[in-house]
Design a protein around this motif. Structure first.
Motif, PDB file in Angstrom:
ATOM      1  N   LYS A  60       0.817  -1.201   0.000  1.00  0.00           N
ATOM      2  CA  LYS A  60       0.000   0.000   0.000  1.00  0.00           C
ATOM      3  C   LYS A  60       0.859   1.264   0.000  1.00  0.00           C
ATOM      4  N   LEU A  61       2.062   1.170   0.583  1.00  0.00           N
ATOM      5  CA  LEU A  61       2.996   2.307   0.587  1.00  0.00           C
ATOM      6  C   LEU A  61       3.827   2.384  -0.695  1.00  0.00           C
ATOM      7  N   GLY A  62       3.662   1.400  -1.579  1.00  0.00           N
ATOM      8  CA  GLY A  62       4.427   1.377  -2.818  1.00  0.00           C
ATOM      9  C   GLY A  62       5.801   0.754  -2.668  1.00  0.00           C
ATOM     10  N   ILE A  63       5.993  -0.037  -1.612  1.00  0.00           N
ATOM     11  CA  ILE A  63       7.279  -0.671  -1.340  1.00  0.00           C
ATOM     12  C   ILE A  63       7.299  -2.074  -1.934  1.00  0.00           C
ATOM     13  N   GLU A  64       8.406  -2.421  -2.582  1.00  0.00           N
ATOM     14  CA  GLU A  64       8.582  -3.763  -3.133  1.00  0.00           C
ATOM     15  C   GLU A  64       9.082  -4.704  -2.038  1.00  0.00           C
ATOM     16  N   THR A  65       8.467  -5.873  -1.916  1.00  0.00           N
ATOM     17  CA  THR A  65       8.892  -6.844  -0.904  1.00  0.00           C
ATOM     18  C   THR A  65       9.808  -7.893  -1.526  1.00  0.00           C
ATOM     19  N   LEU A  66      10.869  -8.202  -0.805  1.00  0.00           N
ATOM     20  CA  LEU A  66      11.816  -9.223  -1.241  1.00  0.00           C
ATOM     21  C   LEU A  66      11.465 -10.539  -0.557  1.00  0.00           C
ATOM     22  N   ASP A  67      11.303 -11.578  -1.331  1.00  0.00           N
ATOM     23  CA  ASP A  67      10.842 -12.858  -0.832  1.00  0.00           C
ATOM     24  C   ASP A  67      11.916 -13.548   0.002  1.00  0.00           C
ATOM     25  N   PHE A  68      11.492 -14.188   1.101  1.00  0.00           N
ATOM     26  CA  PHE A  68      12.421 -14.949   1.948  1.00  0.00           C
ATOM     27  C   PHE A  68      11.655 -16.065   2.632  1.00  0.00           C
ATOM     28  N   HIS A  69      12.195 -17.265   2.537  1.00  0.00           N
ATOM     29  CA  HIS A  69      11.642 -18.425   3.240  1.00  0.00           C
ATOM     30  C   HIS A  69      12.795 -19.125   3.947  1.00  0.00           C
ATOM     31  N   ALA A  70      12.777 -19.105   5.262  1.00  0.00           N
ATOM     32  CA  ALA A  70      13.889 -19.645   6.042  1.00  0.00           C
ATOM     33  C   ALA A  70      14.195 -21.093   5.682  1.00  0.00           C
TER      34      ALA A  70
END
Length: 310
Positions: A60-70
């Protein structure tokens, strides 16, 4: 504010500033960063509400999320949490949201990072973003914390939510009470323990906690019905609550254990409202951290709704 890792060291002014910013977003709409920003959500422990609300808040803030799965990361090759975090920083992440099963692990990590770190829950330590959304939920109801009676009921000893909320509410001028069975008391928390029946009769806010058996070293078995009757919020106890009092719970909820299932979605309950408020509260935290550090400049409010349920 360089990081957001604990409620214990925040001032009353800082807490109220974040609550008011959350309210501003809720009423006026969502700011949107006009430059590309990347965030990494490093969850080393399972999560549904916290992780997903951070993802929605970031988008919603226009931020790109970087995927991470432990379970599919270099942790399996022996990489440390610190090196994992530094890797994301090196490839361009400008924010780390971290959940970890060890107490104080996120606070220690933040001391070594140059980009902002948000504590999404550390063992039995703290859960400051949950605390902010809880405070905002109370603010919506009462508009003030001075003299508010709040009882936190349940697995106090193993609860990061109990700690963050107790610290924050005391700073804001509320009267905080704790209620649990003797084995789950934590004497490091300087708040009075009272009987649950006395507690529900005097409290404006009755906050239940999940029984966290995964953190109990003795791995004790729990008789759900017996626990509810002795230490949980039954329908009979709910009838003795103050007329205006509300029910809260950080979730996930064990229906029929810490609270009668019929009360979860009752008129008094704010449990799902808390979840809804989690998105806008976490947006406010992210926005405030970036503005404090001069990272990105937001455009004018665009009036989009913050709720993910509408």
């Amino acid at each position: 504010m360089n990081h957001f890792v604990s409620m214990k060291n925040l001032s009353e002014h800082e807490m109220l500033q974040l609550i008011k910013l959350t309210n501003d977003f809720e009423i006026n709409g969502i700011p949107h960063f006009n430059e590309k920003i990347f965030a990494a959500n490093l969850f080393f422990e399972p999560s549904t509400r916290t992780k997903m609300s951070f993802v929605v808040a970031q988008k919603k803030l226009g931020i790109e999320t970087l995927d991470f799965h432990a379970e599919a990361s270099s942790l399996l090759k022996g990489e440390s949490m610190y090196d994992t975090a530094k890797t994301f920083e090196a490839i361009g992440a400008q924010l780390l949201v971290v959940r970890h099963p060890e107490d104080h692990a996120v606070q220690e990590l933040a001391k070594r990072m140059t980009i902002p770190v948000i504590n999404a829950g550390d063992g039995s330590g703290e859960h400051p973003t949950q605390s902010l959304l809880d405070l905002y939920t109370m603010y919506q109801e009462f508009q003030s914390f001075k003299g508010l009676n709040v009882v936190i009921i349940g697995d106090i000893k193993h609860s990061r939510v109990a700690r963050s909320n107790a610290y924050a509410l005391k700073t804001l001028g509320a009267n905080v009470y704790l209620s649990t069975k003797k084995e789950w008391q934590d004497e490091t928390l300087d708040f009075p323990y009272i009987d649950i029946d006395d507690a529900v009769a005097i409290s404006d806010v009755v906050m239940l906690l999940r029984v966290q058996l995964e953190r109990h070293q003795d791995n004790e078995l729990l008789n759900d019905a017996a626990y509810l009757e002795q230490y949980g919020l039954t329908k009979k106890r709910e009838q003795n609550m103050l007329r205006h009092a509300i029910i809260m719970h950080p979730a996930p909820v064990n229906r029929g254990v810490e609270i009668d299932s019929d009360l979860v979605e009752s008129k008094r309950s704010r449990i799902f409202k808390q979840m809804e408020n989690g998105v806008v509260a976490r947006m406010a935290i992210i926005y405030h951290l970036f503005q404090t550090r001069g990272i990105g400049h937001a455009t004018a409010f665009n009036k989009r709704k913050t709720s993910i349920s509408k």
